[in-house]
Each structure stands twice: as C-alpha cells, then as structure tokens.
Design a protein around this motif. Structure first.
Motif, PDB file in Angstrom:
ATOM      1  N   LEU B  20      -3.507  -1.534 -10.939  1.00  0.00           N
ATOM      2  CA  LEU B  20      -2.472  -1.676 -10.672  1.00  0.00           C
ATOM      3  C   LEU B  20      -1.613  -1.042  -9.689  1.00  0.00           C
ATOM      4  O   LEU B  20      -1.354  -1.072  -8.226  1.00  0.00           O
ATOM      5  N   THR B  21      -0.902   0.392  -9.879  1.00  0.00           N
ATOM      6  CA  THR B  21      -0.245   0.878  -9.585  1.00  0.00           C
ATOM      7  C   THR B  21      -1.130   1.642  -8.674  1.00  0.00           C
ATOM      8  O   THR B  21      -0.133   1.629  -7.578  1.00  0.00           O
ATOM      9  N   LEU B  22      -2.084   2.572  -8.278  1.00  0.00           N
ATOM     10  CA  LEU B  22      -3.179   3.510  -7.526  1.00  0.00           C
ATOM     11  C   LEU B  22      -3.268   1.971  -6.353  1.00  0.00           C
ATOM     12  O   LEU B  22      -2.872   2.525  -5.254  1.00  0.00           O
ATOM     13  N   GLY B  23      -3.622   0.757  -6.757  1.00  0.00           N
ATOM     14  CA  GLY B  23      -3.857  -0.028  -5.484  1.00  0.00           C
ATOM     15  C   GLY B  23      -2.996  -0.464  -5.322  1.00  0.00           C
ATOM     16  O   GLY B  23      -2.791  -0.219  -4.182  1.00  0.00           O
ATOM     17  N   GLY B  24      -1.979  -0.537  -5.878  1.00  0.00           N
ATOM     18  CA  GLY B  24      -0.627  -1.174  -5.355  1.00  0.00           C
ATOM     19  C   GLY B  24      -0.003  -0.387  -4.147  1.00  0.00           C
ATOM     20  O   GLY B  24       0.983   0.026  -2.513  1.00  0.00           O
ATOM     21  N   ALA B  25       0.215   1.180  -5.024  1.00  0.00           N
ATOM     22  CA  ALA B  25       0.020   2.334  -3.965  1.00  0.00           C
ATOM     23  C   ALA B  25      -0.536   2.591  -2.493  1.00  0.00           C
ATOM     24  O   ALA B  25      -0.128   2.836  -1.803  1.00  0.00           O
ATOM     25  N   LEU B  26      -1.816   2.169  -2.816  1.00  0.00           N
ATOM     26  CA  LEU B  26      -2.718   2.060  -1.456  1.00  0.00           C
ATOM     27  C   LEU B  26      -2.273   1.287  -0.267  1.00  0.00           C
ATOM     28  O   LEU B  26      -2.270   0.942   0.671  1.00  0.00           O
ATOM     29  N   GLY B  27      -1.932   0.046  -0.632  1.00  0.00           N
ATOM     30  CA  GLY B  27      -1.677  -1.371  -0.116  1.00  0.00           C
ATOM     31  C   GLY B  27      -0.499  -0.906   0.699  1.00  0.00           C
ATOM     32  O   GLY B  27       0.225  -1.528   1.878  1.00  0.00           O
ATOM     33  N   VAL B  28       0.669   0.085  -0.595  1.00  0.00           N
ATOM     34  CA  VAL B  28       1.896   0.666   0.110  1.00  0.00           C
ATOM     35  C   VAL B  28       1.933   1.611   2.002  1.00  0.00           C
ATOM     36  O   VAL B  28       2.117   1.123   2.534  1.00  0.00           O
ATOM     37  N   VAL B  29       0.816   2.339   1.413  1.00  0.00           N
ATOM     38  CA  VAL B  29       0.203   2.920   2.446  1.00  0.00           C
ATOM     39  C   VAL B  29      -0.417   2.454   3.031  1.00  0.00           C
ATOM     40  O   VAL B  29       0.209   2.735   4.597  1.00  0.00           O
ATOM     41  N   THR B  30      -0.787   1.500   3.759  1.00  0.00           N
ATOM     42  CA  THR B  30      -2.039   0.973   4.807  1.00  0.00           C
ATOM     43  C   THR B  30      -1.189  -0.525   5.372  1.00  0.00           C
ATOM     44  O   THR B  30      -2.189  -0.036   6.521  1.00  0.00           O
ATOM     45  N   SER B  31      -1.010  -0.831   4.535  1.00  0.00           N
ATOM     46  CA  SER B  31      -0.362  -2.177   5.725  1.00  0.00           C
ATOM     47  C   SER B  31       0.551  -1.984   6.641  1.00  0.00           C
ATOM     48  O   SER B  31       0.851  -1.406   6.318  1.00  0.00           O
ATOM     49  N   LEU B  32      -0.117  -2.977   7.534  1.00  0.00           N
ATOM     50  CA  LEU B  32       0.709  -2.713   8.651  1.00  0.00           C
ATOM     51  C   LEU B  32       1.794  -3.750   8.854  1.00  0.00           C
ATOM     52  O   LEU B  32       2.557  -3.500   9.158  1.00  0.00           O
ATOM     53  N   ASN B  33       1.704  -4.860   8.218  1.00  0.00           N
ATOM     54  CA  ASN B  33       2.637  -5.877   7.767  1.00  0.00           C
ATOM     55  C   ASN B  33       3.181  -4.555   6.647  1.00  0.00           C
ATOM     56  O   ASN B  33       3.486  -5.332   5.497  1.00  0.00           O
ATOM     57  N   LEU B  34       4.715  -4.752   7.197  1.00  0.00           N
ATOM     58  CA  LEU B  34       6.209  -4.193   6.005  1.00  0.00           C
ATOM     59  C   LEU B  34       6.133  -5.868   4.926  1.00  0.00           C
ATOM     60  O   LEU B  34       6.959  -4.531   3.516  1.00  0.00           O
ATOM     61  N   VAL B  35       6.166  -6.493   4.960  1.00  0.00           N
ATOM     62  CA  VAL B  35       7.085  -7.552   3.620  1.00  0.00           C
ATOM     63  C   VAL B  35       5.944  -7.225   2.936  1.00  0.00           C
ATOM     64  O   VAL B  35       6.037  -6.934   1.816  1.00  0.00           O
ATOM     65  N   ARG B  36       4.325  -7.481   4.210  1.00  0.00           N
ATOM     66  CA  ARG B  36       3.445  -6.786   2.436  1.00  0.00           C
ATOM     67  C   ARG B  36       3.621  -6.234   1.934  1.00  0.00           C
ATOM     68  O   ARG B  36       3.447  -5.694   1.371  1.00  0.00           O
ATOM     69  N   ALA B  37       3.961  -4.918   2.453  1.00  0.00           N
ATOM     70  CA  ALA B  37       3.973  -3.607   1.991  1.00  0.00           C
ATOM     71  C   ALA B  37       5.231  -3.756   0.489  1.00  0.00           C
ATOM     72  O   ALA B  37       4.833  -2.511  -0.579  1.00  0.00           O
ATOM     73  N   ALA B  38       6.153  -4.070   0.789  1.00  0.00           N
ATOM     74  CA  ALA B  38       6.826  -3.917  -0.302  1.00  0.00           C
ATOM     75  C   ALA B  38       6.269  -5.081  -1.404  1.00  0.00           C
ATOM     76  O   ALA B  38       6.730  -4.850  -2.354  1.00  0.00           O
ATOM     77  N   ILE B  39       5.658  -5.932  -1.267  1.00  0.00           N
ATOM     78  CA  ILE B  39       5.117  -6.923  -1.797  1.00  0.00           C
ATOM     79  C   ILE B  39       4.036  -5.456  -3.325  1.00  0.00           C
ATOM     80  O   ILE B  39       4.132  -6.108  -4.061  1.00  0.00           O
ATOM     81  N   TRP B  40       3.673  -4.722  -1.924  1.00  0.00           N
ATOM     82  CA  TRP B  40       2.437  -4.207  -2.731  1.00  0.00           C
ATOM     83  C   TRP B  40       3.276  -2.904  -3.390  1.00  0.00           C
ATOM     84  O   TRP B  40       3.067  -2.776  -5.073  1.00  0.00           O
ATOM     85  N   LEU B  41       4.023  -3.256  -3.022  1.00  0.00           N
ATOM     86  CA  LEU B  41       4.973  -1.608  -3.939  1.00  0.00           C
ATOM     87  C   LEU B  41       5.755  -2.280  -5.107  1.00  0.00           C
ATOM     88  O   LEU B  41       5.952  -1.731  -6.364  1.00  0.00           O
ATOM     89  N   MET B  42       6.627  -4.004  -5.057  1.00  0.00           N
ATOM     90  CA  MET B  42       6.266  -4.121  -6.003  1.00  0.00           C
ATOM     91  C   MET B  42       5.416  -4.195  -7.182  1.00  0.00           C
ATOM     92  O   MET B  42       5.634  -3.848  -8.558  1.00  0.00           O
TER      93      MET B  42
END
Lengths: 102, 173
Positions: B20-42
């Motif tokens: 959860l933690t590292l996958g979410g962090a990778l999602g934050v760093v790589t996603s183009l859509n920032l709403v998705r990045a916020a969800i990954w951050l959560m």
C-alpha cells in the motif's frame, strides 16, 4: 516481530520516492505531495525507533506528533501559496514561478 | 521474522502495508492526473497508519487517518480542483528527471548502507514487549517537565499557519 531494519528499509524507499517526486515533478502540487511522502517516511522512522529501542520513553511518539502538526501547517500554507501563484500566473508549473529571478 | 516457519499474521500485514505505502507513493510520483495522485497519496498514508498500528502506536494511527487522510487529502483535492488544467498534465517530469532519479537513488543507497550494514544479521527484536500507552503520551504532552512548551508552540504554529493561509489565499480587494 518484524525486525527493525525492514521498517527502516521501507522508510528509506518511501523517502527516496518522495525525494524523486520533489525533484522531478513539474507541478507544484505534486511537489508538495512528494514532501508529504518524505515527512511520512521520517515519521515511520521515528515510531519504529521508538517501538524497538526506547518504548518506555515518550519522545518518539511526541516527536512524530509534532512532525504531523508541522506537516499540516506546511500543507495549508503551501497550498495557499500555490493558489495565490495560480491567480497571478495562471500556472502552477514550478518552472513558470521565477518572479524572484534577477 | 522467519518465513520458513510459515507466514505470521504480522508479517502478512507488514507486506500488505508495504505494498500500500510504496505502491501508493509510486502512484503519487508517476500519475499524470493530479486527482488520481491525491487518491494514491491517501492510499500511501493509509499504509503508514497501518504500520503505526503494527508498531503499537494506535493514537498516532488514528491521528494519521484523521489529519493526513481526512484533512490533508481533502485539502490536496481542493487545491487540484481550484487550479484549473491540472487534471491532465502533458508532461510528468521536468528536463532534469534523470538527475533527480540519480539523486534519489544515491539517497536510497546511502540510507541502505547506513541501515542494512549496522543492522544486518540482527534479529531486531524490540528491547521490551511492554510499551507506553496513549495515556502516557497524553500525560507527556501536557506535563510541565516534558513536552508542554512544544505542545503550546505547536498550537500557536497551527493558528499562525491558518491565519497565514487565509491571508495568502484571499483575493485582493
């Protein structure tokens, strides 16, 4: 229990990913998200060291709580600055924010 | 932890929170859509809250969920939606992305050398099974000879940050 070095490894990986986000992303909000990841890595380290090395002393948890407070304040002010910059520049790309450049 | 004797529930939970933690962090760093990045951050912050539960810090876990996932996550979503054109970025990274990757990799290797070399081969058991509780944390935060001054300064900082954020983000008259 899971050995301490595993927690430290996860925290190191999280810190590095956050650092990459801070250094490489173009968007200022994404940079702030990277900073959040780094702060959380620090918090994880604090709690892991507290649990494994000094569980009778409150300093680890208290420090983590203060890091959390500072992170909340930092995000509120940071996002306010980003919104103010967006209002002036119509952009939140980090490279467009060069008003202080001589 | 010894995987040879079967997967303990704690080790399973640790693995799940790591994903959860590292996958979410990778999602934050790589996603183009920032709403998705916020969800990954959560998601990533939720994994951290899980670690706090494993490390017997339940109060910090609940604060993590309330303050980080609740307040900061929503704040990020608002900031993304208030600044138009951020949901579909053209480029993820700036021109120095490889330099940033090098720096991040160097930091990781340095941290690993600092972590693994001293701690490897160590069974890593905690010094004690007994831990201080949330009651002790509460007492420590308000008792005169421990953290009452930082506690008050923290509340002052939050007030100042709130007023500052309002002043900065306000429309000019």
């Amino acid at each position: 229990m899971v050995p301490l070095w595993m927690y430290l490894t996860v925290a190191a990986a999280l810190f590095s990913i956050g650092m990459y986000g801070v250094l490489a992303r173009r968007n200022a909000v994404a940079v702030l998200m990277g900073i959040e990841l780094m702060l959380n890595a620090v918090n994880l380290n604090l709690i892991a060291f507290w649990r494994y090395l000094t569980p009778f002393n409150m300093s680890g948890q208290a420090f983590a709580a203060f890091v959390l407070v500072v992170a909340a304040a930092e995000v509120a002010v940071g996002l306010a600055i980003i919104i103010a910059v967006y209002r002036n520049r119509q952009s939140v790309e980090v490279e467009d924010v060069d008003m202080l450049k001589g | 932890m010894n995987f040879g004797e079967g997967l303990t529930p704690e080790a399973f939970a640790f693995g799940l929170f790591t994903i959860l933690t590292l996958g979410g962090a990778l999602g934050v760093v790589t996603s183009l859509n920032l709403v998705r990045a916020a969800i990954w951050l959560m998601l990533s912050l939720f994994g951290i809250a899980g670690y706090f539960v494993l490390l017997s810090a339940p109060f910090l876990a609940s604060v993590q969920v309330l303050v980080y996932i609740g307040a900061i996550g929503i704040l990020f979503s608002f900031a993304v939606m208030l600044t138009r054109g951020m949901t579909n970025l053209k480029e993820r990274f700036n021109d120095q992305w490889w330099l940033a990757g090098l720096a991040a990799l160097t930091a990781f290797v340095l941290l690993m050398v600092g972590v693994i070399v001293p701690a490897f081969g160590n069974s890593g058991a905690p010094v004690s099974d007994q831990v201080t509780t949330t009651v002790d944390l509460g007492v420590a935060l308000v008792s005169g000879n421990q953290y009452v001054l930082p506690f008050e300064v923290a509340s002052l900082l939050l007030t100042a940050a709130m007023i500052g954020a309002i002043v900065i983000a306000r429309e000019d008259d």
